[in-house]
Design a protein around this motif. Sequence first.
Motif, PDB file in Angstrom:
ATOM      1  N   HIS A 201       0.827  -1.211   0.000  1.00 37.26           N
ATOM      2  CA  HIS A 201       0.000   0.000   0.000  1.00 37.26           C
ATOM      3  C   HIS A 201       0.859   1.258   0.000  1.00 37.26           C
ATOM      4  O   HIS A 201       0.535   2.232  -0.684  1.00 37.26           O
ATOM      5  N   VAL A 202       1.946   1.243   0.759  1.00 43.09           N
ATOM      6  CA  VAL A 202       2.828   2.411   0.797  1.00 43.09           C
ATOM      7  C   VAL A 202       3.420   2.662  -0.586  1.00 43.09           C
ATOM      8  O   VAL A 202       3.466   3.805  -1.068  1.00 43.09           O
ATOM      9  N   ARG A 203       3.873   1.607  -1.243  1.00 44.21           N
ATOM     10  CA  ARG A 203       4.480   1.760  -2.571  1.00 44.21           C
ATOM     11  C   ARG A 203       3.452   2.248  -3.590  1.00 44.21           C
ATOM     12  O   ARG A 203       3.798   2.952  -4.545  1.00 44.21           O
ATOM     13  N   ALA A 204       2.182   1.881  -3.393  1.00 47.10           N
ATOM     14  CA  ALA A 204       1.117   2.327  -4.297  1.00 47.10           C
ATOM     15  C   ALA A 204       0.527   3.670  -3.865  1.00 47.10           C
ATOM     16  O   ALA A 204      -0.414   4.159  -4.511  1.00 47.10           O
ATOM     17  N   LYS A 205       1.047   4.223  -2.776  1.00 41.68           N
ATOM     18  CA  LYS A 205       0.593   5.520  -2.248  1.00 41.68           C
ATOM     19  C   LYS A 205      -0.876   5.493  -1.842  1.00 41.68           C
ATOM     20  O   LYS A 205      -1.610   6.464  -2.030  1.00 41.68           O
ATOM     21  N   ARG A 206      -1.292   4.360  -1.272  1.00 39.45           N
ATOM     22  CA  ARG A 206      -2.644   4.247  -0.726  1.00 39.45           C
ATOM     23  C   ARG A 206      -2.563   4.499   0.775  1.00 39.45           C
ATOM     24  O   ARG A 206      -1.924   3.734   1.505  1.00 39.45           O
ATOM     25  N   PRO A 207      -3.218   5.529   1.294  1.00 41.55           N
ATOM     26  CA  PRO A 207      -3.045   5.888   2.705  1.00 41.55           C
ATOM     27  C   PRO A 207      -3.855   5.051   3.691  1.00 41.55           C
ATOM     28  O   PRO A 207      -3.574   5.085   4.894  1.00 41.55           O
ATOM     29  N   TYR A 208      -4.855   4.293   3.197  1.00 39.09           N
ATOM     30  CA  TYR A 208      -5.747   3.586   4.138  1.00 39.09           C
ATOM     31  C   TYR A 208      -6.119   2.217   3.595  1.00 39.09           C
ATOM     32  O   TYR A 208      -6.348   2.037   2.398  1.00 39.09           O
ATOM     33  N   SER A 209      -6.192   1.227   4.533  1.00 40.57           N
ATOM     34  CA  SER A 209      -6.683  -0.101   4.177  1.00 40.57           C
ATOM     35  C   SER A 209      -7.315  -0.730   5.407  1.00 40.57           C
ATOM     36  O   SER A 209      -7.147  -0.260   6.533  1.00 40.57           O
ATOM     37  N   GLU A 210      -8.049  -1.815   5.206  1.00 42.62           N
ATOM     38  CA  GLU A 210      -8.706  -2.541   6.287  1.00 42.62           C
ATOM     39  C   GLU A 210      -8.392  -4.026   6.186  1.00 42.62           C
ATOM     40  O   GLU A 210      -8.128  -4.529   5.080  1.00 42.62           O
ATOM     41  N   ALA A 211      -8.456  -4.732   7.308  1.00 46.88           N
ATOM     42  CA  ALA A 211      -8.220  -6.173   7.306  1.00 46.88           C
ATOM     43  C   ALA A 211      -8.982  -6.806   8.460  1.00 46.88           C
ATOM     44  O   ALA A 211      -9.000  -6.270   9.573  1.00 46.88           O
ATOM     45  N   GLY A 212      -9.607  -7.949   8.196  1.00 46.08           N
ATOM     46  CA  GLY A 212     -10.250  -8.724   9.243  1.00 46.08           C
ATOM     47  C   GLY A 212     -11.670  -8.338   9.584  1.00 46.08           C
ATOM     48  O   GLY A 212     -12.272  -8.925  10.487  1.00 46.08           O
ATOM     49  N   TRP A 213     -12.254  -7.379   8.867  1.00 46.56           N
ATOM     50  CA  TRP A 213     -13.604  -6.913   9.210  1.00 46.56           C
ATOM     51  C   TRP A 213     -14.696  -7.630   8.440  1.00 46.56           C
ATOM     52  O   TRP A 213     -15.854  -7.379   8.668  1.00 46.56           O
ATOM     53  N   GLU A 214     -14.317  -8.528   7.543  1.00 44.64           N
ATOM     54  CA  GLU A 214     -15.348  -9.207   6.747  1.00 44.64           C
ATOM     55  C   GLU A 214     -16.161 -10.138   7.631  1.00 44.64           C
ATOM     56  O   GLU A 214     -15.659 -10.758   8.531  1.00 44.64           O
TER      57      GLU A 214
END
Length: 209
Positions: A196-209
């Motif tokens: 995500h950092v390399r793609a310049k994405r500032p936010y992500s989520e995991a485990g909430w599904e």
Amino acid sequence: MQVYASQWEGDPARLPLTEGVMLRWFRPEDLDRLRMLPSTRDLVRTHAADRAAVPSRTVRHGAGAVPHIVGAHLYLEDPAGRVLLGLRHHNSAFAPNTWHFLAGHCEQESAVLCLVREAEEEAGLCIDPRDVEFVHVLHQLPGPGRRPRLQLVFRARAWTGVPQVREPDKCLAWQWWDPDALPERVVPYTREAIAHVRAKRPYSEAGWE
């Protein structure tokens, strides 16, 4: 041995100590990452299980709100673009024998100051807070019944020192890795955060599904 239970909402960091060096709040599920007598850990867990069914008389943080654990992580690149990762100790309660960011949990401090402190304590690196920039946050739910976590990732634009093992009971080695050729055993959210950092994405989520 007699154990007494009570409720208190104060700041333990403000208490004058006559014994010991530090007081902090911890949840029972966080005890595995602390160095303590097994008998004390078992005693706390037994008491926590007994109290689980007792409704609290105090409502905190609004209805249904859950306090989050905040982690500060260092995304450090050398001039060749390689990323610094540490190999966690084989006795670590979390991710043993696995590569991970230099990181730590925020205490009574800002996330940036936590990062600066951990960099010096864990690897002997000196970082000026003014050289730190935010690059990513992962909003994570580690598993059922676990506390949610905000995993903050910061890049240091400059630093002094050479990575060295300062806490051998936690980290066995520091190594620079090509982000396109990471080792097989990497903490999953670390691998995700690097992408995500390399793609310049500032936010992500995991485990909430």
